[in-house]
Design a protein around this motif. Sequence first.
Motif, PDB file in Angstrom:
ATOM      1  N   ASP A 162      32.125  39.204  38.802  1.00  0.00           N
ATOM      2  CA  ASP A 162      32.041  37.907  38.145  1.00  0.00           C
ATOM      3  C   ASP A 162      33.403  37.633  37.802  1.00  0.00           C
ATOM      4  O   ASP A 162      33.721  36.321  37.429  1.00  0.00           O
ATOM      5  CB  ASP A 162      31.015  37.612  37.363  1.00  0.00           C
ATOM      6  CG  ASP A 162      29.771  37.711  37.590  1.00  0.00           C
ATOM      7  OD1 ASP A 162      29.707  37.661  39.017  1.00  0.00           O
ATOM      8  OD2 ASP A 162      28.544  37.739  36.912  1.00  0.00           O
ATOM      9  N   LEU A 163      34.349  38.495  37.305  1.00  0.00           N
ATOM     10  CA  LEU A 163      35.632  38.112  37.016  1.00  0.00           C
ATOM     11  C   LEU A 163      36.472  37.629  38.079  1.00  0.00           C
ATOM     12  O   LEU A 163      37.481  36.697  37.778  1.00  0.00           O
ATOM     13  CB  LEU A 163      36.484  39.455  36.475  1.00  0.00           C
ATOM     14  CG  LEU A 163      35.983  39.800  35.000  1.00  0.00           C
ATOM     15  CD1 LEU A 163      36.733  41.161  34.787  1.00  0.00           C
ATOM     16  CD2 LEU A 163      35.965  38.860  33.942  1.00  0.00           C
ATOM     17  N   GLY A 164      35.925  37.375  39.187  1.00  0.00           N
ATOM     18  CA  GLY A 164      36.631  37.123  40.423  1.00  0.00           C
ATOM     19  C   GLY A 164      36.589  35.566  40.479  1.00  0.00           C
ATOM     20  O   GLY A 164      37.084  34.625  41.237  1.00  0.00           O
TER      21      GLY A 164
ATOM     22  N   ILE B 246      47.881  36.913  40.132  1.00  0.00           N
ATOM     23  CA  ILE B 246      47.801  38.157  40.755  1.00  0.00           C
ATOM     24  C   ILE B 246      46.754  38.975  40.231  1.00  0.00           C
ATOM     25  O   ILE B 246      46.114  39.060  39.378  1.00  0.00           O
ATOM     26  CB  ILE B 246      49.063  39.178  39.733  1.00  0.00           C
ATOM     27  CG1 ILE B 246      50.153  38.381  39.868  1.00  0.00           C
ATOM     28  CG2 ILE B 246      49.102  40.608  40.418  1.00  0.00           C
ATOM     29  CD1 ILE B 246      51.508  38.842  38.746  1.00  0.00           C
ATOM     30  N   ASP B 247      45.997  39.208  41.700  1.00  0.00           N
ATOM     31  CA  ASP B 247      44.611  39.954  41.713  1.00  0.00           C
ATOM     32  C   ASP B 247      45.076  41.448  41.816  1.00  0.00           C
ATOM     33  O   ASP B 247      44.953  41.946  43.185  1.00  0.00           O
ATOM     34  CB  ASP B 247      43.786  39.328  42.576  1.00  0.00           C
ATOM     35  CG  ASP B 247      42.280  39.889  42.347  1.00  0.00           C
ATOM     36  OD1 ASP B 247      42.127  40.736  41.589  1.00  0.00           O
ATOM     37  OD2 ASP B 247      41.537  39.383  43.211  1.00  0.00           O
ATOM     38  N   LEU B 248      45.041  42.252  40.857  1.00  0.00           N
ATOM     39  CA  LEU B 248      45.062  43.746  40.921  1.00  0.00           C
ATOM     40  C   LEU B 248      43.872  44.341  41.395  1.00  0.00           C
ATOM     41  O   LEU B 248      43.979  45.523  41.916  1.00  0.00           O
ATOM     42  CB  LEU B 248      45.726  44.459  39.795  1.00  0.00           C
ATOM     43  CG  LEU B 248      47.066  43.928  39.245  1.00  0.00           C
ATOM     44  CD1 LEU B 248      47.663  44.300  38.052  1.00  0.00           C
ATOM     45  CD2 LEU B 248      48.212  44.065  40.375  1.00  0.00           C
TER      46      LEU B 248
ATOM     47  N   VAL C  45      46.445  37.627  35.274  1.00  0.00           N
ATOM     48  CA  VAL C  45      46.425  38.595  36.198  1.00  0.00           C
ATOM     49  C   VAL C  45      44.849  39.085  35.948  1.00  0.00           C
ATOM     50  O   VAL C  45      44.143  38.776  35.157  1.00  0.00           O
ATOM     51  CB  VAL C  45      47.322  39.864  35.795  1.00  0.00           C
ATOM     52  CG1 VAL C  45      47.000  40.072  34.299  1.00  0.00           C
ATOM     53  CG2 VAL C  45      47.104  41.089  36.458  1.00  0.00           C
ATOM     54  N   ARG C  46      44.404  39.625  37.106  1.00  0.00           N
ATOM     55  CA  ARG C  46      42.912  40.210  36.954  1.00  0.00           C
ATOM     56  C   ARG C  46      43.034  41.900  37.428  1.00  0.00           C
ATOM     57  O   ARG C  46      43.738  42.004  38.359  1.00  0.00           O
ATOM     58  CB  ARG C  46      41.918  39.653  37.862  1.00  0.00           C
ATOM     59  CG  ARG C  46      40.641  40.386  38.011  1.00  0.00           C
ATOM     60  CD  ARG C  46      39.785  39.279  38.804  1.00  0.00           C
ATOM     61  NE  ARG C  46      40.021  38.951  39.822  1.00  0.00           N
ATOM     62  CZ  ARG C  46      40.156  37.452  40.113  1.00  0.00           C
ATOM     63  NH1 ARG C  46      39.751  36.608  39.208  1.00  0.00           N
ATOM     64  NH2 ARG C  46      40.621  36.959  41.282  1.00  0.00           N
ATOM     65  N   VAL C  47      42.616  42.704  36.440  1.00  0.00           N
ATOM     66  CA  VAL C  47      42.999  44.185  36.461  1.00  0.00           C
ATOM     67  C   VAL C  47      41.587  44.821  36.065  1.00  0.00           C
ATOM     68  O   VAL C  47      40.937  44.285  35.095  1.00  0.00           O
ATOM     69  CB  VAL C  47      44.108  44.601  35.839  1.00  0.00           C
ATOM     70  CG1 VAL C  47      43.970  44.504  34.329  1.00  0.00           C
ATOM     71  CG2 VAL C  47      44.230  46.111  36.035  1.00  0.00           C
TER      72      VAL C  47
ATOM     73  N   THR D 216      36.308  54.324  29.568  1.00  0.00           N
ATOM     74  CA  THR D 216      35.371  53.307  29.837  1.00  0.00           C
ATOM     75  C   THR D 216      35.933  52.582  30.883  1.00  0.00           C
ATOM     76  O   THR D 216      37.035  52.020  30.847  1.00  0.00           O
ATOM     77  CB  THR D 216      34.714  52.571  28.742  1.00  0.00           C
ATOM     78  OG1 THR D 216      34.114  53.309  27.922  1.00  0.00           O
ATOM     79  CG2 THR D 216      33.795  51.439  29.265  1.00  0.00           C
ATOM     80  N   THR D 217      35.211  52.214  32.023  1.00  0.00           N
ATOM     81  CA  THR D 217      35.910  51.301  32.927  1.00  0.00           C
ATOM     82  C   THR D 217      35.912  49.787  32.287  1.00  0.00           C
ATOM     83  O   THR D 217      34.632  49.371  31.849  1.00  0.00           O
ATOM     84  CB  THR D 217      35.056  51.523  34.312  1.00  0.00           C
ATOM     85  OG1 THR D 217      35.060  52.634  34.858  1.00  0.00           O
ATOM     86  CG2 THR D 217      35.621  50.315  35.287  1.00  0.00           C
ATOM     87  N   ILE D 218      36.783  48.961  32.467  1.00  0.00           N
ATOM     88  CA  ILE D 218      36.945  47.722  31.787  1.00  0.00           C
ATOM     89  C   ILE D 218      37.536  46.905  32.966  1.00  0.00           C
ATOM     90  O   ILE D 218      38.316  47.239  33.936  1.00  0.00           O
ATOM     91  CB  ILE D 218      37.644  47.683  30.625  1.00  0.00           C
ATOM     92  CG1 ILE D 218      39.245  48.175  30.867  1.00  0.00           C
ATOM     93  CG2 ILE D 218      37.155  48.312  29.302  1.00  0.00           C
ATOM     94  CD1 ILE D 218      40.366  47.929  29.744  1.00  0.00           C
ATOM     95  N   GLY D 219      37.239  45.507  32.789  1.00  0.00           N
ATOM     96  CA  GLY D 219      37.917  44.449  33.612  1.00  0.00           C
ATOM     97  C   GLY D 219      38.615  43.415  32.718  1.00  0.00           C
ATOM     98  O   GLY D 219      37.814  43.139  31.673  1.00  0.00           O
TER      99      GLY D 219
END
Length: 190
Positions: A75-77, A83-85, A112-114, A162-165
């Motif tokens: 959903d962060l998309g 820049i979409d990492l 940026v999205r990471v 922890t995986t984060i966005g």
Amino acid sequence: MKKVICLMLTLSVVFASLAACAKGTGNTDNQNTSSASQQNGSDSSDQKDDNTTVSQLAVTIDTSVDAQKQKKLDDLGQYDVDIDLTALNTTMLQARVNEILDNPNEYKGKTVRVTGSYNKSYYDQTDKYYNYVLGYDQTMCCAAWGIEFMGDCVPEEIEQYTTIGLVGTFDFYEELGQTYFYINVDHCVV
């Protein structure tokens, strides 16, 4: 400089811990035996070899996420970014992050999205903790890059690795006479 030292210290601890990964991977017979005995219901808790340590470490840095969290990360998309990492494979991601970190002035103000692994590091001189998003190499055993981040949407307590966005803007701040590059987070998934 202090952040680089903190990040390098954190990464060196991770690398040192993960060095056992290479040591333990050659002995697949013990790993298979251990898995088989657990499936048969026998107690293998008395086996205290390098493979046990490696297995426990692998769980600690496991970057997999459940379906609900993956949906939130996807959903962060919805946010427009420069820049979409998240759309890059591991090799290209590492190269792009290195480019960004080597030329931060060219990226100031860009969104940026990471997605990566969360890490927190304490620095004595400022008596503060600093938050980083880390990315791993192709083998997923060693941290290959890290970028500091700040923002109100990030909870005070997040479990390490922890995986984060994150979606945010690249910016700079001054501290102890040094300039530091970071992501100012607007939206996050933890």
